[in-house]
Design an enzyme around this catalytic site. Structure first.
Site, PDB file in Angstrom:
ATOM      1  N   ASP A   1       9.502  -6.285   1.935  1.00 50.95           N
ATOM      2  CA  ASP A   1       9.588  -5.709   3.270  1.00 50.95           C
ATOM      3  C   ASP A   1      10.990  -5.147   3.384  1.00 50.95           C
ATOM      4  O   ASP A   1      11.969  -5.814   3.033  1.00 50.95           O
ATOM      5  CB  ASP A   1       9.327  -6.733   4.379  1.00 50.95           C
ATOM      6  CG  ASP A   1       9.057  -6.015   5.692  1.00 50.95           C
ATOM      7  OD1 ASP A   1       8.073  -5.250   5.752  1.00 50.95           O
ATOM      8  OD2 ASP A   1       9.828  -6.180   6.647  1.00 50.95           O
ATOM      9  N   SER A   2      11.057  -3.917   3.800  1.00 54.22           N
ATOM     10  CA  SER A   2      12.354  -3.258   3.746  1.00 54.22           C
ATOM     11  C   SER A   2      12.489  -2.302   4.903  1.00 54.22           C
ATOM     12  O   SER A   2      11.529  -2.017   5.600  1.00 54.22           O
ATOM     13  CB  SER A   2      12.495  -2.514   2.422  1.00 54.22           C
ATOM     14  OG  SER A   2      11.322  -1.774   2.151  1.00 54.22           O
TER      15      SER A   2
ATOM     16  N   HIS B   1       0.846  -1.192   0.000  1.00 56.34           N
ATOM     17  CA  HIS B   1       0.000   0.000   0.000  1.00 56.34           C
ATOM     18  C   HIS B   1       0.885   1.247   0.000  1.00 56.34           C
ATOM     19  O   HIS B   1       0.403   2.352   0.158  1.00 56.34           O
ATOM     20  CB  HIS B   1      -0.926   0.005   1.227  1.00 56.34           C
ATOM     21  CG  HIS B   1      -2.042  -0.999   1.125  1.00 56.34           C
ATOM     22  ND1 HIS B   1      -1.834  -2.354   1.257  1.00 56.34           N
ATOM     23  CD2 HIS B   1      -3.362  -0.854   0.881  1.00 56.34           C
ATOM     24  CE1 HIS B   1      -2.991  -2.985   1.110  1.00 56.34           C
ATOM     25  NE2 HIS B   1      -3.926  -2.094   0.888  1.00 56.34           N
TER      26      HIS B   1
ATOM     27  N   LYS C   1      18.482   5.063  -9.204  1.00 57.83           N
ATOM     28  CA  LYS C   1      18.479   4.225  -7.999  1.00 57.83           C
ATOM     29  C   LYS C   1      18.205   2.762  -8.365  1.00 57.83           C
ATOM     30  O   LYS C   1      18.724   1.834  -7.763  1.00 57.83           O
ATOM     31  CB  LYS C   1      17.381   4.779  -7.072  1.00 57.83           C
ATOM     32  CG  LYS C   1      17.327   4.213  -5.689  1.00 57.83           C
ATOM     33  CD  LYS C   1      16.175   4.865  -4.877  1.00 57.83           C
ATOM     34  CE  LYS C   1      15.813   4.011  -3.681  1.00 57.83           C
ATOM     35  NZ  LYS C   1      14.538   4.378  -3.062  1.00 57.83           N
TER      36      LYS C   1
ATOM     37  N   PHE D   1      11.472   8.470  -1.757  1.00 59.39           N
ATOM     38  CA  PHE D   1      10.458   8.390  -0.698  1.00 59.39           C
ATOM     39  C   PHE D   1      11.146   7.981   0.604  1.00 59.39           C
ATOM     40  O   PHE D   1      12.363   7.705   0.632  1.00 59.39           O
ATOM     41  CB  PHE D   1       9.346   7.399  -1.078  1.00 59.39           C
ATOM     42  CG  PHE D   1       9.784   5.959  -1.130  1.00 59.39           C
ATOM     43  CD1 PHE D   1      10.450   5.466  -2.235  1.00 59.39           C
ATOM     44  CD2 PHE D   1       9.545   5.090  -0.063  1.00 59.39           C
ATOM     45  CE1 PHE D   1      10.871   4.133  -2.283  1.00 59.39           C
ATOM     46  CE2 PHE D   1       9.940   3.761  -0.103  1.00 59.39           C
ATOM     47  CZ  PHE D   1      10.615   3.281  -1.224  1.00 59.39           C
ATOM     48  N   GLY D   2      10.348   7.924   1.672  1.00 63.79           N
ATOM     49  CA  GLY D   2      10.843   7.422   2.956  1.00 63.79           C
ATOM     50  C   GLY D   2      12.119   8.133   3.412  1.00 63.79           C
ATOM     51  O   GLY D   2      12.208   9.359   3.427  1.00 63.79           O
TER      52      GLY D   2
ATOM     53  N   GLY E   1       5.418   4.696  -2.967  1.00 63.78           N
ATOM     54  CA  GLY E   1       6.815   4.761  -3.407  1.00 63.78           C
ATOM     55  C   GLY E   1       7.313   3.395  -3.839  1.00 63.78           C
ATOM     56  O   GLY E   1       7.936   3.230  -4.888  1.00 63.78           O
TER      57      GLY E   1
ATOM     58  N   ASP F   1      14.997   8.237   1.958  1.00 60.00           N
ATOM     59  CA  ASP F   1      15.936   8.501   0.859  1.00 60.00           C
ATOM     60  C   ASP F   1      16.795   9.757   1.070  1.00 60.00           C
ATOM     61  O   ASP F   1      18.003   9.724   0.792  1.00 60.00           O
ATOM     62  CB  ASP F   1      15.186   8.611  -0.482  1.00 60.00           C
ATOM     63  CG  ASP F   1      14.892   7.244  -1.087  1.00 60.00           C
ATOM     64  OD1 ASP F   1      15.516   6.253  -0.661  1.00 60.00           O
ATOM     65  OD2 ASP F   1      14.046   7.165  -1.998  1.00 60.00           O
TER      66      ASP F   1
END
Ligand code: IMP
Length: 211
Positions: A74-75, A14, A185, A162-163, A17, A165
């Site tokens: 999952d990261s 969901h 990237k 995103f996140g 990014g 970064d």
């Protein structure tokens, strides 16, 4: 895993990014990628003890619900001086209130505050990890991992990606992930060498096995 993929699959995320990056990685393979959000699938609780186990849980849930193969990532960001935090809780560190909306400038401030509290000194060594799981509706699954090492920089730099970064500077480069176009990237080198990002590295292993 003996079956090769073709046709359609669900990207069990969901996170816009991640969805954008995974769709771009899949694009050259002619696979139609539907998102969990588009299919109205629920977001499962990510309560497993590893990135790989969480990815598997998300992929298996989506594959069963959609009756299609599903791919999940999952990261997270693991910071050496913080004992690997935020790690599995990378998304949670961005929640303004428990379970509420996420704001990554708050999450990056939290990382900086935690480093200050731990009296850590630069260079702040860190890595991103991505575990990608492919699951089939019959419950079978396979997982693949990718990692990228780097250092954290403050204040955050760049508005791309995103996140986390904007605070992540990959080793050997002078721009953060937040200062890079997604194509840079994620680029898959034509000579088969390793791509830059953790997700692209995990995806390369997945593609070699399944596409
Ligand atoms: P989860 O995998 O949904 O638990 O979320 C992991 C969190 O880690 C994401 O919400 C991002 O904040 C962060 N993250 C994972 N991969 C990346 C990346 O490539 N760039 C920046 N942040 C990332």
């Amino acid at each position: 895993m003996d079956g090769r993929l073709g046709g359609r699959l669900v990207i069990a995320t969901h996170n816009p990014g991640k969805l954008w990056e995974m769709r771009a990685l899949l694009a050259p393979y002619g696979i139609e990628a539907l998102s969990a959000a588009e299919l109205g699938l629920a977001e499962p609780e990510e309560d497993a003890a590893s990135f790989a186990a969480n990815a598997k849980l998300k992929a298996q849930g989506a594959a069963k619900a959609a009756n299609l193969p599903a791919l999940a990532d999952d990261s997270g960001l693991c910071v050496d001086a913080l004992g690997g935090a935020p790690g599995l809780h990378s998304a949670r560190w961005a929640e303004i209130s428990p379970g509420g909306p996420r704001d990554f400038s708050t999450a990056m401030d939290k990382v900086e505050a935690a480093l200050r509290k731990a009296r850590a000194t630069p260079p702040f060594r860190a890595h991103f990890i991505s575990a990608i799981a492919l699951a089939w509706p019959n419950g079978r699954s396979a997982t693949f991992e990718g990692k990228v090492d780097g250092t954290l920089v403050f204040p955050p730099r760049g508005k791309l990606g995103f996140g986390y970064d904007p605070i992540f500077l990959p080793d050997g480069l002078t721009r953060t992930f937040g200062e890079m176009m997604m194509q840079e990237k994620q680029a898959m080198p034509a000579d088969g060498s390793s791509p830059l990002s953790h997700r692209a590295r995990a995806f390369q292993a997945f593609a070699r096995a399944c596409l």
